[in-house]
Design a protein around this motif. Structure first.
Motif, PDB file in Angstrom:
ATOM      1  N   ILE A 104       0.841  -1.200   0.000  1.00  0.00           N
ATOM      2  CA  ILE A 104       0.000   0.000   0.000  1.00  0.00           C
ATOM      3  C   ILE A 104       0.874   1.247   0.000  1.00  0.00           C
ATOM      4  O   ILE A 104       0.597   2.227  -0.706  1.00  0.00           O
ATOM      5  N   PHE A 105       1.944   1.218   0.762  1.00  0.00           N
ATOM      6  CA  PHE A 105       2.889   2.336   0.813  1.00  0.00           C
ATOM      7  C   PHE A 105       3.473   2.619  -0.572  1.00  0.00           C
ATOM      8  O   PHE A 105       3.561   3.772  -1.001  1.00  0.00           O
ATOM      9  N   LYS A 106       3.846   1.571  -1.304  1.00  0.00           N
ATOM     10  CA  LYS A 106       4.409   1.744  -2.649  1.00  0.00           C
ATOM     11  C   LYS A 106       3.373   2.344  -3.592  1.00  0.00           C
ATOM     12  O   LYS A 106       3.688   3.222  -4.413  1.00  0.00           O
ATOM     13  N   TYR A 107       2.135   1.888  -3.491  1.00  0.00           N
ATOM     14  CA  TYR A 107       1.071   2.459  -4.325  1.00  0.00           C
ATOM     15  C   TYR A 107       0.873   3.936  -4.004  1.00  0.00           C
ATOM     16  O   TYR A 107       0.669   4.758  -4.901  1.00  0.00           O
ATOM     17  N   ALA A 108       0.925   4.275  -2.706  1.00  0.00           N
ATOM     18  CA  ALA A 108       0.738   5.673  -2.297  1.00  0.00           C
ATOM     19  C   ALA A 108       1.843   6.559  -2.875  1.00  0.00           C
ATOM     20  O   ALA A 108       1.572   7.665  -3.350  1.00  0.00           O
ATOM     21  N   LEU A 109       3.079   6.080  -2.832  1.00  0.00           N
ATOM     22  CA  LEU A 109       4.180   6.844  -3.419  1.00  0.00           C
ATOM     23  C   LEU A 109       3.943   7.074  -4.913  1.00  0.00           C
ATOM     24  O   LEU A 109       4.237   8.153  -5.441  1.00  0.00           O
ATOM     25  N   GLY A 110       3.402   6.071  -5.584  1.00  0.00           N
ATOM     26  CA  GLY A 110       3.099   6.217  -6.999  1.00  0.00           C
ATOM     27  C   GLY A 110       2.083   7.309  -7.261  1.00  0.00           C
ATOM     28  O   GLY A 110       2.213   8.089  -8.205  1.00  0.00           O
ATOM     29  N   HIS A 111       1.073   7.401  -6.398  1.00  0.00           N
ATOM     30  CA  HIS A 111       0.057   8.445  -6.561  1.00  0.00           C
ATOM     31  C   HIS A 111       0.623   9.833  -6.291  1.00  0.00           C
ATOM     32  O   HIS A 111       0.055  10.833  -6.746  1.00  0.00           O
ATOM     33  N   LEU A 112       1.714   9.890  -5.559  1.00  0.00           N
ATOM     34  CA  LEU A 112       2.344  11.177  -5.270  1.00  0.00           C
ATOM     35  C   LEU A 112       3.438  11.525  -6.281  1.00  0.00           C
ATOM     36  O   LEU A 112       4.145  12.520  -6.117  1.00  0.00           O
ATOM     37  N   GLY A 113       3.575  10.708  -7.314  1.00  0.00           N
ATOM     38  CA  GLY A 113       4.486  11.046  -8.402  1.00  0.00           C
ATOM     39  C   GLY A 113       5.861  10.437  -8.318  1.00  0.00           C
ATOM     40  O   GLY A 113       6.712  10.726  -9.166  1.00  0.00           O
ATOM     41  N   TYR A 114       6.124   9.582  -7.309  1.00  0.00           N
ATOM     42  CA  TYR A 114       7.454   8.981  -7.204  1.00  0.00           C
ATOM     43  C   TYR A 114       7.656   7.964  -8.311  1.00  0.00           C
ATOM     44  O   TYR A 114       6.801   7.121  -8.566  1.00  0.00           O
ATOM     45  N   GLY A 115       8.802   8.060  -8.956  1.00  0.00           N
ATOM     46  CA  GLY A 115       9.128   7.121 -10.008  1.00  0.00           C
ATOM     47  C   GLY A 115       8.373   7.351 -11.293  1.00  0.00           C
ATOM     48  O   GLY A 115       8.381   6.512 -12.181  1.00  0.00           O
ATOM     49  N   LYS A 116       7.695   8.492 -11.407  1.00  0.00           N
ATOM     50  CA  LYS A 116       6.929   8.780 -12.612  1.00  0.00           C
ATOM     51  C   LYS A 116       7.298  10.156 -13.129  1.00  0.00           C
ATOM     52  O   LYS A 116       7.569  11.065 -12.370  1.00  0.00           O
ATOM     53  N   GLY A 117       7.264  10.293 -14.438  1.00  0.00           N
ATOM     54  CA  GLY A 117       7.510  11.600 -15.037  1.00  0.00           C
ATOM     55  C   GLY A 117       6.207  12.289 -15.346  1.00  0.00           C
ATOM     56  O   GLY A 117       5.140  11.912 -14.873  1.00  0.00           O
ATOM     57  N   GLY A 118       6.295  13.331 -16.162  1.00  0.00           N
ATOM     58  CA  GLY A 118       5.088  13.984 -16.645  1.00  0.00           C
ATOM     59  C   GLY A 118       4.386  14.826 -15.621  1.00  0.00           C
ATOM     60  O   GLY A 118       4.998  15.459 -14.764  1.00  0.00           O
ATOM     61  N   GLN A 119       3.051  14.790 -15.698  1.00  0.00           N
ATOM     62  CA  GLN A 119       2.231  15.725 -14.942  1.00  0.00           C
ATOM     63  C   GLN A 119       2.403  15.578 -13.435  1.00  0.00           C
ATOM     64  O   GLN A 119       2.460  16.558 -12.701  1.00  0.00           O
ATOM     65  N   LYS A 120       2.482  14.334 -12.935  1.00  0.00           N
ATOM     66  CA  LYS A 120       2.590  14.129 -11.499  1.00  0.00           C
ATOM     67  C   LYS A 120       3.902  14.679 -10.962  1.00  0.00           C
ATOM     68  O   LYS A 120       3.942  15.279  -9.883  1.00  0.00           O
ATOM     69  N   ALA A 121       4.990  14.471 -11.694  1.00  0.00           N
ATOM     70  CA  ALA A 121       6.286  14.986 -11.257  1.00  0.00           C
ATOM     71  C   ALA A 121       6.272  16.508 -11.231  1.00  0.00           C
ATOM     72  O   ALA A 121       6.836  17.136 -10.322  1.00  0.00           O
ATOM     73  N   VAL A 122       5.621  17.115 -12.215  1.00  0.00           N
ATOM     74  CA  VAL A 122       5.498  18.574 -12.237  1.00  0.00           C
ATOM     75  C   VAL A 122       4.714  19.050 -11.024  1.00  0.00           C
ATOM     76  O   VAL A 122       5.082  20.039 -10.373  1.00  0.00           O
ATOM     77  N   TYR A 123       3.636  18.325 -10.699  1.00  0.00           N
ATOM     78  CA  TYR A 123       2.838  18.696  -9.534  1.00  0.00           C
ATOM     79  C   TYR A 123       3.658  18.613  -8.254  1.00  0.00           C
ATOM     80  O   TYR A 123       3.536  19.475  -7.375  1.00  0.00           O
ATOM     81  N   GLN A 124       4.511  17.591  -8.139  1.00  0.00           N
ATOM     82  CA  GLN A 124       5.370  17.468  -6.966  1.00  0.00           C
ATOM     83  C   GLN A 124       6.276  18.679  -6.819  1.00  0.00           C
ATOM     84  O   GLN A 124       6.461  19.205  -5.721  1.00  0.00           O
ATOM     85  N   ARG A 125       6.841  19.131  -7.916  1.00  0.00           N
ATOM     86  CA  ARG A 125       7.732  20.294  -7.854  1.00  0.00           C
ATOM     87  C   ARG A 125       6.967  21.553  -7.474  1.00  0.00           C
ATOM     88  O   ARG A 125       7.462  22.379  -6.690  1.00  0.00           O
ATOM     89  N   LEU A 126       5.760  21.693  -7.999  1.00  0.00           N
ATOM     90  CA  LEU A 126       4.944  22.858  -7.648  1.00  0.00           C
ATOM     91  C   LEU A 126       4.584  22.848  -6.168  1.00  0.00           C
ATOM     92  O   LEU A 126       4.603  23.886  -5.508  1.00  0.00           O
TER      93      LEU A 126
END
Length: 292
Positions: A104-126
């Motif tokens: 569940i922890f790994k899935y949660a990190l995925g929803h927060l943009g970890y290990g992913k590019g694009g829109q989610k990573a941009v949102y993390q930086r913002l």
């Protein structure tokens, strides 16, 4: 002399390490800095002091606050975020075992943009910029900040974001568990089923439909499949369900999937590979692939 104190109820070493690295950057800018550790009740504090030295430039206090805010924002959205997620999962979903909570922890990190590019990573930086701005605003009015209290009272929207990520992660985990249980059931059906054909060629057609060919590469026509198709046409046609049901009924010893778009992920193809593990081969360039 400028003094800012950072306190926490746990993991003071994380703060000391990150601040120590940031203070070295300050020294490169010509500022003399020092770190002192103290405690009060259940809180441990690291006090950062900066004194004017040779070669400094600009507003010393502004530069100092900026470095502190950058360090704390990195900590909050880095190590602290993971600690918060694990706490939420442990406290709210205690009925899952340790391995399940880790998933569940790994899935949660995925929803927060970890290990992913694009829109989610941009949102993390913002969001990181937003957290840093709030820390700077706080430090302009205060010279002491307690990490847990700041997160709880000044970053409520951030905490809500983490809670939503955990909720979505739990949904993902449960769906994946149900899927794996479904796959195991289908594998069991295949194992107990007598193979009716030696080989089946599966051709993907436009619109989501499929065509099945026999070992002579002729359209597969088998009488005992008629009842299956009649049952499926009683409801809205789902070509993927029809394909899986047909293959399980046939239980072929070998399956060749003809798919010129093999680079694209396809759920039904992944399911076939899992259910008929060891029996599936994918073809990407024969004449059948070109005919589709």
């Amino acid at each position: 002399m400028t003094d800012i104190s950072i306190g926490t109820a746990r993991h003071i070493d994380l703060i000391k390490f990150r601040l120590g690295r940031e203070m070295k950057n300050l020294e490169k800018e010509g500022l003399k800095v020092s770190l002192k550790e103290s405690s009060a009740g259940r809180f441990n504090f690291v006090s950062c002091q900066v004194m004017p030295g040779g070669g400094q430039r600009g507003d010393i206090q502004a530069i100092f606050r900026h470095h502190i805010a950058r360090s704390l924002s990195d900590l909050i959205l880095g190590q602290w975020q993971q600690l918060l997620l694990k706490d939420m999962i442990r406290e709210n979903y205690y009925y899952f075992n340790e391995e399940e909570r880790q998933n569940i922890f790994k899935y949660a990190l995925g929803h927060l943009g970890y290990g992913k590019g694009g829109q989610k990573a941009v949102y993390q930086r913002l969001f990181k910029n937003k957290v840093m701005d709030r820390i700077l605003d706080f430090l302009r009015q205060n010279n002491q900040i307690i990490v847990e209290g700041f997160i709880r009272f000044r970053l409520k929207d951030y905490v809500e974001e983490l809670e939503q990520a955990v909720e979505r992660a739990v949904d993902d985990f449960l769906m994946e568990r149900e899927y794996q249980e479904f796959i195991q059931l289908l594998k069991y059906f295949v194992e107990i089923q007598e193979s009716r054909v030696e080989l089946v060629h599966v051709l993907r057609l436009p619109g989501g439909a499929f065509r099945l060919l026999d070992d002579q590469k002729q359209v597969l026509r088998v009488d005992y499949l008629e009842n299956l198709f009649m049952d499926l046409t009683d409801r809205e046609i789902n070509y993927e369900d029809m394909l899986i049901s047909t293959l399980i009924t046939l239980a072929p010893k070998h399956i060749v999937i003809h798919n010129k778009d093999s680079g694209q992920k396809n759920t039904v193809m992944e399911t076939i590979n899992l259910v008929f593990w060891g029996r599936v081969r994918e073809c990407t360039g024969c004449p059948l692939c070109q005919k589709k």
